[in-house]
Every structure is written in structure tokens, then in C-alpha cells.
Scaffold this motif. Sequence first.
Motif, PDB file in Angstrom:
ATOM      1  N   HIS A  83      -3.041  43.321  -9.611  1.00  0.00           N
ATOM      2  CA  HIS A  83      -4.462  42.952  -8.955  1.00  0.00           C
ATOM      3  C   HIS A  83      -5.034  41.848  -9.506  1.00  0.00           C
ATOM      4  O   HIS A  83      -4.748  41.129 -10.577  1.00  0.00           O
ATOM      5  CB  HIS A  83      -5.356  44.211  -9.518  1.00  0.00           C
ATOM      6  CG  HIS A  83      -5.343  45.589  -8.911  1.00  0.00           C
ATOM      7  ND1 HIS A  83      -4.227  46.343  -9.569  1.00  0.00           N
ATOM      8  CD2 HIS A  83      -5.813  46.355  -8.211  1.00  0.00           C
ATOM      9  CE1 HIS A  83      -4.177  47.469  -8.802  1.00  0.00           C
ATOM     10  NE2 HIS A  83      -5.277  47.290  -7.978  1.00  0.00           N
ATOM     11  N   ARG A 102      -8.626  39.322  -9.236  1.00  0.00           N
ATOM     12  CA  ARG A 102      -9.990  39.293  -9.091  1.00  0.00           C
ATOM     13  C   ARG A 102     -10.621  37.913  -8.335  1.00  0.00           C
ATOM     14  O   ARG A 102     -10.134  36.763  -8.994  1.00  0.00           O
ATOM     15  CB  ARG A 102     -10.941  39.811 -10.130  1.00  0.00           C
ATOM     16  CG  ARG A 102     -10.861  38.451 -11.401  1.00  0.00           C
ATOM     17  CD  ARG A 102     -11.824  39.014 -12.635  1.00  0.00           C
ATOM     18  NE  ARG A 102     -11.977  37.788 -13.487  1.00  0.00           N
ATOM     19  CZ  ARG A 102     -13.114  37.262 -13.842  1.00  0.00           C
ATOM     20  NH1 ARG A 102     -14.183  37.699 -13.101  1.00  0.00           N
ATOM     21  NH2 ARG A 102     -13.168  36.626 -14.762  1.00  0.00           N
ATOM     22  N   TYR A 144     -14.012  35.538  -8.107  1.00  0.00           N
ATOM     23  CA  TYR A 144     -15.214  35.542  -8.812  1.00  0.00           C
ATOM     24  C   TYR A 144     -16.075  33.938  -8.859  1.00  0.00           C
ATOM     25  O   TYR A 144     -15.415  33.210  -8.348  1.00  0.00           O
ATOM     26  CB  TYR A 144     -14.951  35.719 -10.503  1.00  0.00           C
ATOM     27  CG  TYR A 144     -14.020  34.814 -11.188  1.00  0.00           C
ATOM     28  CD1 TYR A 144     -14.820  33.705 -12.054  1.00  0.00           C
ATOM     29  CD2 TYR A 144     -12.764  34.709 -11.135  1.00  0.00           C
ATOM     30  CE1 TYR A 144     -13.941  33.005 -12.697  1.00  0.00           C
ATOM     31  CE2 TYR A 144     -12.172  34.000 -11.885  1.00  0.00           C
ATOM     32  CZ  TYR A 144     -12.682  32.980 -12.714  1.00  0.00           C
ATOM     33  OH  TYR A 144     -11.832  32.015 -13.108  1.00  0.00           O
ATOM     34  N   THR A 165     -17.868  38.853 -10.811  1.00  0.00           N
ATOM     35  CA  THR A 165     -16.748  39.237 -10.230  1.00  0.00           C
ATOM     36  C   THR A 165     -17.069  39.720  -8.714  1.00  0.00           C
ATOM     37  O   THR A 165     -17.898  40.812  -8.687  1.00  0.00           O
ATOM     38  CB  THR A 165     -15.944  40.281 -10.796  1.00  0.00           C
ATOM     39  OG1 THR A 165     -15.403  39.762 -12.023  1.00  0.00           O
ATOM     40  CG2 THR A 165     -14.748  40.795  -9.809  1.00  0.00           C
ATOM     41  N   HIS A 177     -14.860  40.519  -5.975  1.00  0.00           N
ATOM     42  CA  HIS A 177     -13.968  41.302  -5.169  1.00  0.00           C
ATOM     43  C   HIS A 177     -12.641  41.469  -6.050  1.00  0.00           C
ATOM     44  O   HIS A 177     -12.345  40.757  -7.029  1.00  0.00           O
ATOM     45  CB  HIS A 177     -13.688  40.688  -3.935  1.00  0.00           C
ATOM     46  CG  HIS A 177     -13.101  41.697  -2.960  1.00  0.00           C
ATOM     47  ND1 HIS A 177     -13.109  42.836  -2.631  1.00  0.00           N
ATOM     48  CD2 HIS A 177     -11.298  41.638  -2.731  1.00  0.00           C
ATOM     49  CE1 HIS A 177     -12.303  43.367  -1.706  1.00  0.00           C
ATOM     50  NE2 HIS A 177     -11.037  42.820  -1.907  1.00  0.00           N
ATOM     51  N   VAL A 178     -11.894  42.612  -5.760  1.00  0.00           N
ATOM     52  CA  VAL A 178     -10.662  42.785  -6.449  1.00  0.00           C
ATOM     53  C   VAL A 178      -9.853  43.227  -5.463  1.00  0.00           C
ATOM     54  O   VAL A 178      -9.961  43.755  -4.473  1.00  0.00           O
ATOM     55  CB  VAL A 178     -10.706  44.004  -7.247  1.00  0.00           C
ATOM     56  CG1 VAL A 178      -9.289  44.280  -7.948  1.00  0.00           C
ATOM     57  CG2 VAL A 178     -11.630  43.728  -8.573  1.00  0.00           C
ATOM     58  N   TYR A 236      -9.999  32.561  -8.477  1.00  0.00           N
ATOM     59  CA  TYR A 236      -9.058  33.592  -8.783  1.00  0.00           C
ATOM     60  C   TYR A 236      -8.444  33.919  -9.978  1.00  0.00           C
ATOM     61  O   TYR A 236      -7.915  32.766 -10.563  1.00  0.00           O
ATOM     62  CB  TYR A 236      -8.072  33.522  -7.331  1.00  0.00           C
ATOM     63  CG  TYR A 236      -8.648  33.512  -6.195  1.00  0.00           C
ATOM     64  CD1 TYR A 236      -9.024  34.769  -5.421  1.00  0.00           C
ATOM     65  CD2 TYR A 236      -9.308  32.399  -5.559  1.00  0.00           C
ATOM     66  CE1 TYR A 236      -9.664  34.673  -4.166  1.00  0.00           C
ATOM     67  CE2 TYR A 236      -9.920  32.339  -4.494  1.00  0.00           C
ATOM     68  CZ  TYR A 236     -10.349  33.327  -3.665  1.00  0.00           C
ATOM     69  OH  TYR A 236     -10.866  33.259  -2.518  1.00  0.00           O
ATOM     70  N   LEU A 274      -5.872  39.872 -12.811  1.00  0.00           N
ATOM     71  CA  LEU A 274      -6.269  41.227 -13.791  1.00  0.00           C
ATOM     72  C   LEU A 274      -5.223  41.798 -14.388  1.00  0.00           C
ATOM     73  O   LEU A 274      -5.534  42.378 -15.478  1.00  0.00           O
ATOM     74  CB  LEU A 274      -7.157  42.038 -12.540  1.00  0.00           C
ATOM     75  CG  LEU A 274      -8.746  41.806 -12.653  1.00  0.00           C
ATOM     76  CD1 LEU A 274      -9.316  42.690 -11.524  1.00  0.00           C
ATOM     77  CD2 LEU A 274      -9.357  41.699 -13.963  1.00  0.00           C
ATOM     78  N   ASP A 309     -15.266  41.521 -19.536  1.00  0.00           N
ATOM     79  CA  ASP A 309     -14.983  41.986 -18.131  1.00  0.00           C
ATOM     80  C   ASP A 309     -15.969  42.937 -17.363  1.00  0.00           C
ATOM     81  O   ASP A 309     -16.256  42.590 -16.285  1.00  0.00           O
ATOM     82  CB  ASP A 309     -13.651  42.878 -17.992  1.00  0.00           C
ATOM     83  CG  ASP A 309     -12.647  42.095 -18.728  1.00  0.00           C
ATOM     84  OD1 ASP A 309     -12.271  40.710 -18.633  1.00  0.00           O
ATOM     85  OD2 ASP A 309     -11.575  42.695 -19.367  1.00  0.00           O
ATOM     86  N   PHE A 329     -18.274  41.873 -13.622  1.00  0.00           N
ATOM     87  CA  PHE A 329     -18.576  42.587 -12.822  1.00  0.00           C
ATOM     88  C   PHE A 329     -19.831  43.069 -12.422  1.00  0.00           C
ATOM     89  O   PHE A 329     -20.172  43.040 -11.289  1.00  0.00           O
ATOM     90  CB  PHE A 329     -17.565  43.883 -12.767  1.00  0.00           C
ATOM     91  CG  PHE A 329     -16.120  43.997 -12.490  1.00  0.00           C
ATOM     92  CD1 PHE A 329     -15.666  44.152 -11.141  1.00  0.00           C
ATOM     93  CD2 PHE A 329     -15.200  43.636 -13.572  1.00  0.00           C
ATOM     94  CE1 PHE A 329     -14.287  44.004 -10.803  1.00  0.00           C
ATOM     95  CE2 PHE A 329     -13.717  43.650 -13.147  1.00  0.00           C
ATOM     96  CZ  PHE A 329     -13.316  43.914 -12.008  1.00  0.00           C
TER      97      PHE A 329
END
Length: 217
Positions: free
Chosen positions: A43, A45, A47, A57, A59-60, A82, A85, A168, A172
Motif C-alpha cells: 500500500h 499513501r 499526502y 494523508t 489517499h491510500v 508518496y 505504507l 500516522d 490521516f
Amino acid sequence: MEEKIKKKIETFFLQFPRVKMQKGDAIKVDKTSSEAFYLKKGHVREYTFSPQGVELTLHVFAPGSFFPMTEVLAGIKNRYYYEALTSVELYETPKEKVIKLLRQEPEIMADLSRRLLLGLDKLLMRIEYLTFGRAETKVVATLLFISRHFGVKKGDEVELNQPFTHRDIAAFAGISRETASRELEKLQRRKLLRYSNRRIVLKDHLIFRKQLDEEKS
């Protein structure tokens, strides 16, 4: 994603150079980059930072994603950051070849459009909570968002299969780490959240969803 479409996508992308990264590694996507990335494993992220330096953040990306598609499809220069994760496996591909693929394969373009719209719907929901919600609501919405990508359901509980720090969660939710820590401690005291081997466990995710619904009503 249908298996037939997935096979077509991987046949195309896996002919290009593979890049392996560990959790926390930065993925360089600058404004002048001529490459796009296909995410086979892990994954990533996306940000940004506020003028005050607060990290958010946006999007994932899950396995099967390719990015940054705003630049590939719309010519919008990348302005985000980017980061891996988890450990990730990427394939670096010239953008013009990705565009050619999408023009030649309408099934892949349709699948990408569907996934982009699903991602947009989730983003719009997050914007609602991040804009109008209290700090507690932002943290609750964040935990539910993360649980969709990293949650493993065990009865009424949902355990995140990756360790997420207070920093973290703050990134988000778009709040400071100190605020995130206070809100997470409140949820612990209410016995809605616990930790298992440094991993967050939501004691009853339905209560979290109910709280968000009540916040909106």
C-alpha cells in the motif's frame, strides 16, 4: 477486478523495471517525471502539508493501482508526496505507454474509471468528516477508513494488520499528533479501542459507524 483484466494489466506492467521499497520509503514522483507506477504489492499513501506544516494523508493506493493518473490522463502536474505504507513492489512505466494501453484496451480503461469513482466517493466522505467533524469524529472516520484497507474482522472486532502510530492517525485525520493521542486515549477509556502487539483493534466497528451517522444527522 476481473481476473481477465488483472492478467492483461500485469502482462503489460510487469515488462517494465521493478522497484521494491520498505515501509516509510519515499516514492519520488516530481512535477517533471515522465514515469507512472503500477502497484503490484503493498500500500502507498498520497499526502500533502498545510501552510502550517500539518501533514494530511489524501489517499491510500491498494494493489492493482497505478498512479499518478491525474497527470497521465489530465496533464495535471503532480503536487503531492508518496510514501510506502508497507513494503511494496512497484513497476515504473513510461507515461506515454500507459496512455497507449488505455486507448487500446477499453476494458482496462473502464475498470480504471470505476475504481477512480469509488476512490472519489470515499474521498468525498472523508472531506465531509474532516471539514465539519470534531477531532473525535475525524479520528473515528480515520480508523474506519484505515480498517477498510488494513482491517481483519474477528467477530465483532476489527484488527488492523499493520501497526499505525499516533502520528500516522494524525496525518490521516489532518490534526496534530497530540490531538490524535488524546482522542485515541479517550476511545481506549471508553473500551472502544485496544492494542494488540502495537496494532489497533476496534472493539466494535458498528459503534464507530453509528457515531459517524449520528454526527451527520
